[in-house]
Structure formats: C-alpha cells, structure tokens
Scaffold this motif. Sequence first.
Motif, PDB file in Angstrom:
ATOM      1  N   ASP A 168       0.803  -1.228   0.000  1.00 28.43           N
ATOM      2  CA  ASP A 168       0.000   0.000   0.000  1.00 28.43           C
ATOM      3  C   ASP A 168       0.835   1.277   0.000  1.00 28.43           C
ATOM      4  O   ASP A 168       0.312   2.357  -0.270  1.00 28.43           O
ATOM      5  N   LYS A 169       2.126   1.174   0.313  1.00 27.41           N
ATOM      6  CA  LYS A 169       2.951   2.371   0.514  1.00 27.41           C
ATOM      7  C   LYS A 169       2.969   3.276  -0.710  1.00 27.41           C
ATOM      8  O   LYS A 169       2.932   4.508  -0.588  1.00 27.41           O
ATOM      9  N   TYR A 170       3.022   2.686  -1.906  1.00 28.42           N
ATOM     10  CA  TYR A 170       3.089   3.482  -3.133  1.00 28.42           C
ATOM     11  C   TYR A 170       1.834   3.273  -3.985  1.00 28.42           C
ATOM     12  O   TYR A 170       1.877   3.398  -5.213  1.00 28.42           O
ATOM     13  N   ALA A 171       0.730   2.981  -3.329  1.00 29.57           N
ATOM     14  CA  ALA A 171      -0.531   2.706  -4.026  1.00 29.57           C
ATOM     15  C   ALA A 171      -0.893   3.841  -4.981  1.00 29.57           C
ATOM     16  O   ALA A 171      -0.784   5.020  -4.639  1.00 29.57           O
ATOM     17  N   GLY A 172      -1.293   3.456  -6.178  1.00 37.32           N
ATOM     18  CA  GLY A 172      -1.667   4.426  -7.196  1.00 37.32           C
ATOM     19  C   GLY A 172      -0.503   4.965  -7.991  1.00 37.32           C
ATOM     20  O   GLY A 172      -0.700   5.714  -8.953  1.00 37.32           O
ATOM     21  N   ARG A 173       0.739   4.554  -7.615  1.00 37.31           N
ATOM     22  CA  ARG A 173       1.933   5.069  -8.285  1.00 37.31           C
ATOM     23  C   ARG A 173       2.822   3.938  -8.801  1.00 37.31           C
ATOM     24  O   ARG A 173       4.021   4.125  -9.003  1.00 37.31           O
ATOM     25  N   VAL A 174       2.236   2.763  -9.017  1.00 35.12           N
ATOM     26  CA  VAL A 174       3.009   1.615  -9.497  1.00 35.12           C
ATOM     27  C   VAL A 174       2.297   0.978 -10.686  1.00 35.12           C
ATOM     28  O   VAL A 174       1.096   1.181 -10.898  1.00 35.12           O
ATOM     29  N   THR A 175       3.053   0.198 -11.457  1.00 31.72           N
ATOM     30  CA  THR A 175       2.476  -0.495 -12.603  1.00 31.72           C
ATOM     31  C   THR A 175       3.024  -1.912 -12.685  1.00 31.72           C
ATOM     32  O   THR A 175       4.084  -2.219 -12.126  1.00 31.72           O
ATOM     33  N   LEU A 176       2.306  -2.759 -13.396  1.00 33.77           N
ATOM     34  CA  LEU A 176       2.629  -4.182 -13.480  1.00 33.77           C
ATOM     35  C   LEU A 176       2.156  -4.693 -14.829  1.00 33.77           C
ATOM     36  O   LEU A 176       1.142  -4.232 -15.360  1.00 33.77           O
ATOM     37  N   ARG A 177       2.887  -5.642 -15.381  1.00 31.46           N
ATOM     38  CA  ARG A 177       2.536  -6.234 -16.672  1.00 31.46           C
ATOM     39  C   ARG A 177       1.726  -7.504 -16.427  1.00 31.46           C
ATOM     40  O   ARG A 177       2.190  -8.400 -15.717  1.00 31.46           O
ATOM     41  N   PRO A 178       0.522  -7.630 -17.004  1.00 34.28           N
ATOM     42  CA  PRO A 178      -0.316  -8.806 -16.736  1.00 34.28           C
ATOM     43  C   PRO A 178       0.384 -10.131 -17.009  1.00 34.28           C
ATOM     44  O   PRO A 178       0.249 -11.084 -16.238  1.00 34.28           O
ATOM     45  N   GLY A 179       1.153 -10.195 -18.104  1.00 37.00           N
ATOM     46  CA  GLY A 179       1.794 -11.446 -18.477  1.00 37.00           C
ATOM     47  C   GLY A 179       2.876 -11.908 -17.529  1.00 37.00           C
ATOM     48  O   GLY A 179       3.322 -13.056 -17.606  1.00 37.00           O
ATOM     49  N   SER A 180       3.326 -11.029 -16.625  1.00 37.89           N
ATOM     50  CA  SER A 180       4.398 -11.379 -15.694  1.00 37.89           C
ATOM     51  C   SER A 180       3.980 -11.276 -14.236  1.00 37.89           C
ATOM     52  O   SER A 180       4.784 -11.535 -13.341  1.00 37.89           O
ATOM     53  N   ALA A 181       2.745 -10.900 -14.003  1.00 44.96           N
ATOM     54  CA  ALA A 181       2.281 -10.659 -12.638  1.00 44.96           C
ATOM     55  C   ALA A 181       2.374 -11.902 -11.762  1.00 44.96           C
ATOM     56  O   ALA A 181       2.685 -11.815 -10.566  1.00 44.96           O
ATOM     57  N   LEU A 182       2.117 -13.074 -12.339  1.00 42.23           N
ATOM     58  CA  LEU A 182       2.122 -14.292 -11.526  1.00 42.23           C
ATOM     59  C   LEU A 182       3.530 -14.665 -11.082  1.00 42.23           C
ATOM     60  O   LEU A 182       3.715 -15.196  -9.981  1.00 42.23           O
ATOM     61  N   TYR A 183       4.530 -14.394 -11.920  1.00 44.61           N
ATOM     62  CA  TYR A 183       5.914 -14.625 -11.492  1.00 44.61           C
ATOM     63  C   TYR A 183       6.250 -13.734 -10.299  1.00 44.61           C
ATOM     64  O   TYR A 183       6.844 -14.173  -9.310  1.00 44.61           O
ATOM     65  N   ALA A 184       5.894 -12.444 -10.400  1.00 41.25           N
ATOM     66  CA  ALA A 184       6.183 -11.512  -9.309  1.00 41.25           C
ATOM     67  C   ALA A 184       5.467 -11.939  -8.032  1.00 41.25           C
ATOM     68  O   ALA A 184       6.058 -11.953  -6.941  1.00 41.25           O
ATOM     69  N   ALA A 185       4.200 -12.310  -8.155  1.00 40.98           N
ATOM     70  CA  ALA A 185       3.437 -12.744  -6.984  1.00 40.98           C
ATOM     71  C   ALA A 185       4.018 -14.020  -6.392  1.00 40.98           C
ATOM     72  O   ALA A 185       4.072 -14.195  -5.167  1.00 40.98           O
ATOM     73  N   MET A 186       4.481 -14.908  -7.249  1.00 37.39           N
ATOM     74  CA  MET A 186       5.056 -16.178  -6.819  1.00 37.39           C
ATOM     75  C   MET A 186       6.234 -15.964  -5.871  1.00 37.39           C
ATOM     76  O   MET A 186       6.318 -16.571  -4.794  1.00 37.39           O
ATOM     77  N   ARG A 224      -1.515   1.959 -10.667  1.00 35.12           N
ATOM     78  CA  ARG A 224      -1.985   3.107 -11.447  1.00 35.12           C
ATOM     79  C   ARG A 224      -2.719   2.579 -12.663  1.00 35.12           C
ATOM     80  O   ARG A 224      -3.777   3.067 -13.022  1.00 35.12           O
ATOM     81  N   LYS A 225      -2.140   1.582 -13.301  1.00 34.91           N
ATOM     82  CA  LYS A 225      -2.768   0.853 -14.399  1.00 34.91           C
ATOM     83  C   LYS A 225      -1.862  -0.312 -14.778  1.00 34.91           C
ATOM     84  O   LYS A 225      -0.694  -0.359 -14.403  1.00 34.91           O
ATOM     85  N   TRP A 226      -2.407  -1.264 -15.515  1.00 28.89           N
ATOM     86  CA  TRP A 226      -1.597  -2.313 -16.109  1.00 28.89           C
ATOM     87  C   TRP A 226      -0.895  -1.731 -17.340  1.00 28.89           C
ATOM     88  O   TRP A 226      -1.356  -0.753 -17.924  1.00 28.89           O
ATOM     89  N   TYR A 227       0.203  -2.357 -17.759  1.00 26.48           N
ATOM     90  CA  TYR A 227       0.831  -1.953 -19.015  1.00 26.48           C
ATOM     91  C   TYR A 227       1.229  -3.208 -19.781  1.00 26.48           C
ATOM     92  O   TYR A 227       1.345  -4.299 -19.219  1.00 26.48           O
ATOM     93  N   ASP A 228       1.456  -3.056 -21.090  1.00 26.04           N
ATOM     94  CA  ASP A 228       1.838  -4.191 -21.931  1.00 26.04           C
ATOM     95  C   ASP A 228       3.189  -4.009 -22.607  1.00 26.04           C
ATOM     96  O   ASP A 228       3.937  -4.964 -22.765  1.00 26.04           O
TER      97      ASP A 228
END
Length: 368
Positions: A168-186, A224-228
């Motif tokens: 939550d610290k930087y909520a609204g100011r970060v982005t993530l790529r859908p195709g790689s989100a599961l690796y990061a979460a893992m 902030r939003k997803w990106y591709d």
Amino acid sequence: MNFKLNRRGFLKAGAATLAAGLAMPALIGRAHAAGVVNIVGHDSYVPKDLREKFTQETGIVINLRSTTDQSQIFNLLAAEGDQRQTDMSIIAGHRMFAYIATDYLAEIDESKLPGMSKINPVYRDADAQFIQGKRYGIPVLTGFAMMASRKGVVAPEDTETWETIFGDKYAGRVTLRPGSALYAAMFHLGLQDVWTGYNGDSAAVEAMLKECREYAISRKHVLRKWYDTTAEFQQLYFGNEIDAGMGFTETAMLLAGADSSVQPGIPVEGTTGWTYNYSLFKNSANQENTYKFIDFLLQQESIGSSMTRSSGSLSTFLDATSGLTEAEAQAIQFSDEQLQRITWLDVKGADDNRYGLLDQYGAGLREA
C-alpha cells in the motif's frame, strides 16, 4: 536445470487471421527464396544496421516480420504447414520445447557457426541450453524480470522488493505487466519452490498459480494501471504517473540508460531469468543463407553493445559492455549477491506443462 551467474560472468556476457498478419509477403515465398532470409521476431533482437550491412556485403536480403509474442510465432509456423517460409526466429529458451515437440526446430550445426566462440560459455555451455543433449538455439541475449523505481521518491530499501509493487505504501503510483504478474506474486509470496522444484506434480503447480492469481487480483487496486509494452511503461514514468514498476530488462534497462533518475533493482525475494536464442526451422527454404547471416552477426565486433542498446536486454557475448556509454554500462552492473537472486527458467521434459498453466492462469488478469 536452474543455474546462477556471478558478477564477473554477467558483466563479460554483460490461426488464419494470425497467419495473414504475420506471414511473409508472397514475393518472398519459397518460389522466390534465393538470396533471402525470412525472420519472425522482435526487430531489436536483430539490429537493423547489421541487417543492412549483411545485405550490402552479400546481396542476401533480410526480411523481418516483427513480433514479441512467442505464441504468435508458434501459430504462424503451424499455419505454414509443410510450405515453410520462415527461416529463423528468436525464441525464449524455456519456451523452446513446444517447438521441438512439434518437430519445427532444426538442431544447430555448430560447424557452420565459428562465431559461437564469441559467446560467453556461462551462457553458451549451460545445461539449460541443451534439450535431450541437443542444441536448438544460439543464446544471444539474456533477460530477467526486475524493478525500476524513481530515485528520491522511492526509498532505497524499497527499490529491491516486490512489496513496493503489491503493498500500500506506493498505491496508485506503481504499474505491473499482466503477463508477468504471476511470477512476481510467486516470489513475493515465497511460493517459487513449487515452480523451480517441479517434479511432475502439475496439481501442485496449478494450486500455486491459482493462489498467485487470486493474490494479484486482490492487489490490483494499488496499480496506477496495467501496461503491456515498453513504450507504455516509459510513457507512465516520464508522464509522472508512476514511481515504480515491474518490468523486464528491456524495459528497466532502456529506461535507466536514458534517465539517471531511474533506479533498476533485482528484488530480494527473487525473480526469473531466461535466454533469447536464434533458432532455425526445419525444411526452411534458405537454411544456408540463414547460417551465413547468423555467423555474420556473431562475428561483428559491435554485436554485444549493439544488441544490448537496441533491445535493452543483456547480450551474452564476451566483453558485452564494450562500446556502451558509461550510463548504459552502469545500468547493467549488479553485485554477486544481486545476481544470485535470479532463477533461470528451464524445461524439465516433454510432460512439463508449467508454462501452459502459467498462460492459463495469467489470462484475463486485466479484466478480472
């Protein structure tokens, strides 16, 4: 097999609609194949200046259809059937087995590629480069998932942790790529051993990916939003819409090389890495020309820096930093401890369905 790199080695190395969209124009098909090489893959992985130089020196024309989507490349080959028009592509090492299982890839004849001696053996001779004892690709680039954050805004202790992206610290100011989100979460959830220690238990992998998907969806409100694409990431950063994001090397490194306010970081929880390989296809019309072109690329003095600069990924060539600016070279320098955080993706065998499951559970994240 998963393998690790040290700093010294790293720095030295440094379908009809689809087919219609990606297929080579008819004028360069098999009937007119003499004097050409037909490539499908991202244009930055085959530098334009070197393509033009090769044509000037040999008269062989290089036709390139640009795409970064591995599934599009695979489906294009399926659509071509026995009338193979595509001669070569750039394939991620951990995605290669699908091409081999369908008998699309040609085994590499190293006798035709003396320039392979210029590739760092850390990459060239790694166990992960061989499938059932055979080589099907020439590793020319390596990449990994990492972070890019804004200096002076993101605290130093937050530049190397997935918590910055999911917390939550930087909520609204970060982005993530859908195709790689599961690796990061893992890695953020500490579940990576299920993936890296895969021994055929697909049910365990599926349960883990389901948990990662549910977690990523539960945290999407902080984005902030997803990106591709790399261009989208750059627009978000330079438009001051984000202060941190998860990206591949080709995203974070290009950004860091262009702007000194960008801090690249390898998360302490760990991340995934891979190689990009030049691969040839069976029954292609221009195989000899293709070998000539690949060896020409390998022999170029500027190939390492040229590929790093054009793609943002890290070249596998010896003296990979030679020819880079100080800022560009600085952007790819990491300590031994940082490099040890990278786990290199592999394929365990014909029944390894992890990547299919990853695609399945990663689909539709943006809309979920």
